[in-house]
Design a protein around this motif. Sequence first.
Motif, PDB file in Angstrom:
ATOM      1  N   ILE A  84       0.594   2.767   7.373  1.00  0.00           N
ATOM      2  CA  ILE A  84       0.315   2.466   5.965  1.00  0.00           C
ATOM      3  C   ILE A  84      -0.965   1.651   5.900  1.00  0.00           C
ATOM      4  N   GLY A  85      -2.038   2.280   5.475  1.00  0.00           N
ATOM      5  CA  GLY A  85      -3.304   1.575   5.355  1.00  0.00           C
ATOM      6  C   GLY A  85      -3.801   0.985   6.655  1.00  0.00           C
ATOM      7  N   GLY A  86      -3.571   1.692   7.759  1.00  0.00           N
ATOM      8  CA  GLY A  86      -4.030   1.216   9.055  1.00  0.00           C
ATOM      9  C   GLY A  86      -3.054   0.313   9.774  1.00  0.00           C
ATOM     10  N   ARG A  87      -1.902   0.084   9.188  1.00  0.00           N
ATOM     11  CA  ARG A  87      -0.892  -0.771   9.826  1.00  0.00           C
ATOM     12  C   ARG A  87       0.368   0.042  10.096  1.00  0.00           C
ATOM     13  N   ILE A  88       0.864  -0.023  11.336  1.00  0.00           N
ATOM     14  CA  ILE A  88       2.096   0.671  11.711  1.00  0.00           C
ATOM     15  C   ILE A  88       3.287  -0.167  11.278  1.00  0.00           C
ATOM     16  N   THR A  89       4.258   0.474  10.645  1.00  0.00           N
ATOM     17  CA  THR A  89       5.464  -0.241  10.243  1.00  0.00           C
ATOM     18  C   THR A  89       6.694   0.643  10.438  1.00  0.00           C
TER      19      THR A  89
ATOM     20  N   ASP B   8       0.814  -1.215   0.000  1.00  0.00           N
ATOM     21  CA  ASP B   8       0.000   0.000   0.000  1.00  0.00           C
ATOM     22  C   ASP B   8       0.851   1.270   0.000  1.00  0.00           C
ATOM     23  N   HIS B   9       2.114   1.160   0.362  1.00  0.00           N
ATOM     24  CA  HIS B   9       2.999   2.325   0.350  1.00  0.00           C
ATOM     25  C   HIS B   9       3.338   2.683  -1.098  1.00  0.00           C
ATOM     26  N   PRO B  10       3.501   3.976  -1.405  1.00  0.00           N
ATOM     27  CA  PRO B  10       3.840   4.366  -2.779  1.00  0.00           C
ATOM     28  C   PRO B  10       5.089   3.671  -3.329  1.00  0.00           C
ATOM     29  N   ASN B  11       6.034   3.342  -2.448  1.00  0.00           N
ATOM     30  CA  ASN B  11       7.253   2.669  -2.900  1.00  0.00           C
ATOM     31  C   ASN B  11       7.129   1.147  -2.906  1.00  0.00           C
TER      32      ASN B  11
END
Length: 421
Positions: free
Chosen positions: A297-302, A264-267
């Motif tokens: 990112i889309g509701g998930r922490i990373t 889901d991240h642009p990269n």
Amino acid sequence: MKTYIYILLSILLFISCGDYLDLYSRSAIPPEAVTEGDLPALRIGMYNFVQNKPGVRAYMMHDILGGGIQTNTGSARDLINTTLSPLNTYIQGGWDGYFNALYQVNTVVEVTDRFSSAQSQMIKGEALYFRAYIYFCLATRWGGVPILEKNTLEKVSRNSMEEVWAFIDRDLALATELLTDAPKSYYYVSKDAAIALRARAALSSGDYPNAAKYAESLITKGKYKLDSFDKIFRKRANDEIIFAFENRTEESSINISDLYYTYDHPNRGQGVYRPTDAVVALFADEDKRKEMTLVNIGGRITINKYESGQTGRDPVIISRIAELYLISAEAQGLGNGIGRLNELRIFRGLAPVSAANSQEYLDLILEERVRELIGENFMYHDYVRAGVAVEKLGILPHQVLHPIPGRELQNNPNLTPNPGY
């Protein structure tokens, strides 16, 4: 048996597959045939081996086993149990990778011993640093391992931990004498990089006076100072990094970002690992490190310290001055060290802390190391060397060491397994 060294490996990384096939046979030559003119290519090949051979998860293993990151299925404890197996692919791969890199490094030491120029002695200093670095990585995973000053085909036995720590310190002392104080950039090993690693090794081996001495020598030098995370982790000019590996191509195997960022991240990324809830909870909103350490990112922490995603072009930082603040703070103890701890906290936007006793102070240090260094591969070893791994991670006593890979035990009857495996 004749041994060979691939002195043009660094050059091969930047050419086509067809050219690679054309050059491969001519790039393998015995060490005694290497000339002084071959040293620059030999040098860059060494950097590549040390950076890449252990594999990407070698740069994450202490955070995996330290309970700092976990996969989408199962708990951090499940991941620890699954990983700490003599048959685990990443345990075997790390062992193979470090010894593969050591072979190349030892060859460089052998070759440079034949020359006396300033260039050859500087490269020898780099090789000694890398050998110490490799042995630090081996010791903090498997404990006492065979010390190989020269390449051999003999089935060697293990050395003690005390012997390994002494070997690391000796190599770093020699490296400090040979290395320059002003390399072209922090992507090259320097005298200061050797001092930083020496401080880390001294702390790990319990030599607190020297750990504090080496750390303070860099803190007070004036060349380095604490800097913002957006500079440190976004490849901007900064005053904090002492040494880092530079990922020059997308084909580099050290693509940490790909295993953190989700698609889901642009990269883009695989999103295999994410920080545990306990790690996320450590970051207050006023902590200036939070935004660059964690991202939603889309509701998930990373983890957000590596931004490249699938392209894999992030530097891999080995030493920076913030770690030296934490080393000095821990090594000096509560009485004198808390000032360094609070300097770091205040710079990062947090209030100073105090401790009632040494154990409470150690807990503060370890917690601050997670905030500062999560994603940089420290947690498991920090808990093990501090003697709190069993309590904090819920592991069994024997799991403070990695298992010797099963294949190694089969191939070398002189190796002994770590107890409990």
